[in-house]
Design an enzyme around this catalytic site. Structure first.
Site, PDB file in Angstrom:
ATOM      1  NE  ARG A 172       7.210  -0.160  -6.427  1.00  0.00           N
ATOM      2  CZ  ARG A 172       6.072   0.453  -6.712  1.00  0.00           C
ATOM      3  NH1 ARG A 172       5.959   1.755  -6.547  1.00  0.00           N
ATOM      4  NH2 ARG A 172       5.043  -0.223  -7.161  1.00  0.00           N
ATOM      5  CG  ASP A 202      -1.822  -0.817  -5.719  1.00  0.00           C
ATOM      6  OD1 ASP A 202      -0.763  -0.310  -5.316  1.00  0.00           O
ATOM      7  OD2 ASP A 202      -2.321  -0.536  -6.821  1.00  0.00           O
ATOM      8  CE1 TYR A 213       0.759   9.150  -8.275  1.00  0.00           C
ATOM      9  CE2 TYR A 213       2.165   7.984  -9.819  1.00  0.00           C
ATOM     10  CZ  TYR A 213       1.664   8.145  -8.541  1.00  0.00           C
ATOM     11  OH  TYR A 213       2.081   7.319  -7.515  1.00  0.00           O
ATOM     12  CG  ASN A 229      -1.157   6.397 -11.962  1.00  0.00           C
ATOM     13  OD1 ASN A 229      -1.317   7.587 -12.168  1.00  0.00           O
ATOM     14  ND2 ASN A 229      -0.069   5.911 -11.386  1.00  0.00           N
ATOM     15  CB  CYS A 282      -0.937  -0.014   1.200  1.00  0.00           C
ATOM     16  SG  CYS A 282      -0.134  -0.419   2.735  1.00  0.00           S
ATOM     17  CE1 TYR A 290       3.655  -2.847 -11.562  1.00  0.00           C
ATOM     18  CE2 TYR A 290       3.774  -0.515 -11.038  1.00  0.00           C
ATOM     19  CZ  TYR A 290       3.061  -1.610 -11.491  1.00  0.00           C
ATOM     20  OH  TYR A 290       1.742  -1.455 -11.866  1.00  0.00           O
TER      21      TYR A 290
HETATM   22  O1  0GZ Z   1       0.435   0.893 -11.710  1.00  0.00           O
HETATM   23  C1  0GZ Z   1       0.579   1.989 -11.099  1.00  0.00           C
HETATM   24  O2  0GZ Z   1       0.222   3.076 -11.566  1.00  0.00           O
HETATM   25  C2  0GZ Z   1       1.254   1.975  -9.792  1.00  0.00           C
HETATM   26  C3  0GZ Z   1       1.912   3.128  -9.376  1.00  0.00           C
HETATM   27  C4  0GZ Z   1       2.654   3.087  -8.234  1.00  0.00           C
HETATM   28  C5  0GZ Z   1       3.467   4.211  -7.803  1.00  0.00           C
HETATM   29  O3  0GZ Z   1       3.302   5.291  -8.355  1.00  0.00           O
HETATM   30  O4  0GZ Z   1       4.310   3.991  -6.922  1.00  0.00           O
HETATM   31  O5  0GZ Z   1       2.701   1.967  -7.467  1.00  0.00           O
HETATM   32  C6  0GZ Z   1       2.011   0.834  -7.816  1.00  0.00           C
HETATM   33  O6  0GZ Z   1       2.123  -0.150  -7.070  1.00  0.00           O
HETATM   34  C7  0GZ Z   1       1.280   0.837  -9.014  1.00  0.00           C
END
Ligand code: 0GZ
Length: 297
Positions: free
Chosen positions: A125, A252, A50, A257, A33, A158
């Site tokens: 991350r 999450d 964003y 977004n 989260c 990610y």
């Molecule tokens: O798919 C996403 O937009 C998104 C964005 C972020 C972030 O901006 O960190 O983190 C997430 O876990 C997923």
């Protein structure tokens, strides 16, 4: 009042999620989260892609209690860049019930890492999703990996499924435990036994230091909430059943977004027994695994 103008198409997190039918076991961890700001206190990063609405630590604790969870793992959101102050503030006000995953650059000092550790950070991350960040070059990421390894931290990655072939060798050379966000964002319109998801399963099967979050059906699903995100279930359940000791689950929240809809967090919790169908799997997913990774000490 935030001094930032929230993106015009920003969807606010759900204001009245349902009470889940599934009662999570005592001690469950929401292991993915975020907190956003508040923006007037913790400014969003100039290079962000964003600008969200605020989503504070107190609002996160309220959701935790409402859904029946005991702990949170807060992942630094990209809108805060490598400025981890909002994350650290949340950790410092969590009574030890939250741990964190930070974003850092290669110039970070050992002292700064130590102070993040003391606040409860246990990982960094690495983000490769182009709509969210301009990813750091591999060399810089390697420097970070070597700096955080002595602390016993892990790396959260990610990326989206189509990027995995070109990132595969870099990932498997990482020297720590590696946690994949949101199951590597599979394209669930492709077959479960097709080559794309097979590569992801191979990553986990051949590299025992790799873990996966089985999170974000709302992002991955093509059938959406009216179809109860059912198309994601076989993918997530496969990962849970094949790698029960290396999976994590998270809401999450506050769902950055999301454009098509905002998920009901209670409904997301109700998916847990579909992807982890036995009590033993649920306990590993929600308690044993996150506790081992984030509260080992
Ligand atoms: O798919 C996403 O937009 C998104 C964005 C972020 C972030 O901006 O960190 O983190 C997430 O876990 C997923």
């Amino acid at each position: 009042m935030s001094q930032f103008v929230v993106d015009a198409d920003w969807l606010h997190w759900h204001q009245s999620p349902s009470v889940p039918d599934f009662k999570v076991p005592e001690g469950a961890v929401d292991a993915h989260c975020h907190v956003f700001g508040p923006g007037d206190q913790f400014p969003f990063a100039p290079q962000r892609k964003y600008t969200p609405c605020d989503a504070s630590k107190d609002q996160l604790w309220a959701l935790r209690d409402y859904l029946g969870f005991s702990r949170n793992v807060i992942v630094q959101a990209t809108c805060h860049g490598a400025d981890n102050r909002a994350l650290v503030d949340a950790l410092n006000h969590s009574n030890g019930l939250a741990r964190g995953v930070a974003t850092v650059t290669e110039s970070i000092t050992d002292e700064a890492l130590q102070s993040l550790h003391e606040a409860g950070v246990r990982g960094v991350r690495f983000n490769f999703v182009k709509r969210l960040v301009d990813a750091l070059p591999f060399d810089a990421l390697k420097v970070i990996a070597d700096k955080i390894k002595p602390l016993g931290w892990h790396i959260v990655i990610y990326f989206e499924a189509q990027e995995l072939p070109e990132l595969y060798d870099f990932f498997t050379a990482l020297p720590t435990t590696v946690v994949v966000d949101h199951m590597g964002r599979p394209d669930v319109s492709k077959p479960l036994d097709g080559p794309e998801f097979a590569l992801f399963l191979k990553l986990l099967a051949e590299n025992e230091n790799f873990w996966s979050k089985v999170s974000c059906p709302e992002r991955i699903s093509k059938v959406g909430p009216t179809g109860s995100y059912e198309d994601v279930v076989p993918f997530a359940r496969t990962v849970v059943e094949r790698f029960p000791d290396r999976v994590l689950w998270g809401t999450d929240w506050p769902h950055p977004n999301m454009k098509s809809h905002m998920p009901d967090d209670g409904h997301l919790v109700d998916m847990i027994p579909k992807i982890a169908p036995t009590e033993a799997l649920q306990k590993k997913l929600l308690i044993d695994n996150p506790m081992r990774l984030y509260w080992a000490d």
